[in-house]
Design a protein around this motif. Sequence first.
Motif, short mmCIF file in Angstrom:
data_model
loop_
_atom_site.label_atom_id
_atom_site.label_comp_id
_atom_site.label_asym_id
_atom_site.label_seq_id
_atom_site.Cartn_x
_atom_site.Cartn_y
_atom_site.Cartn_z
N UNK A 264 0.82 -1.21 0.00
CA UNK A 264 0.00 0.00 0.00
C UNK A 264 0.85 1.26 0.00
N UNK A 265 2.14 1.11 0.19
CA UNK A 265 3.00 2.27 0.26
C UNK A 265 3.13 3.03 -1.04
N UNK A 266 2.87 2.40 -2.17
CA UNK A 266 3.06 3.08 -3.45
C UNK A 266 1.80 3.78 -3.94
N UNK A 267 0.72 3.70 -3.22
CA UNK A 267 -0.50 4.40 -3.60
C UNK A 267 -0.41 5.82 -3.04
N UNK A 268 -0.61 6.78 -3.92
CA UNK A 268 -0.51 8.19 -3.55
C UNK A 268 -1.64 8.55 -2.59
N UNK A 269 -1.29 9.30 -1.55
CA UNK A 269 -2.28 9.80 -0.60
C UNK A 269 -2.27 11.32 -0.64
#
Length: 109
Positions: A1-6
Amino acid sequence: MGDIRQVPVTELPDDFTDQVDRVLLDVRERDEWAAGHVRGALHIPLGEVPARIDEIDLDADLLVMCHSSGRSMRLLQYLDQMGFEGSCVRGGILAWIENGKPVEAGGLG
């Protein structure tokens, strides 16, 4: 989930009604939507997204919101597997409200 932009709520407009190139997709359940949602958001409960995917403009800048980010991240992982990108609204509607941003109540979504 770290590569999904927030994206923090502070970087978003208060109203998505006139947003042409951006879609705010709210994936919360109907009762959550009725309790309070962002004006101009598109509402499709998470479980209905696969059957209603054609209602989402996947060419637009897609921002996904839920209660606190969990469902948004799950949907964005699903879309990523299909070759589509989007961003998670960090903290969901909780962060939206905590930052004093306006919500509308009611409606079926």
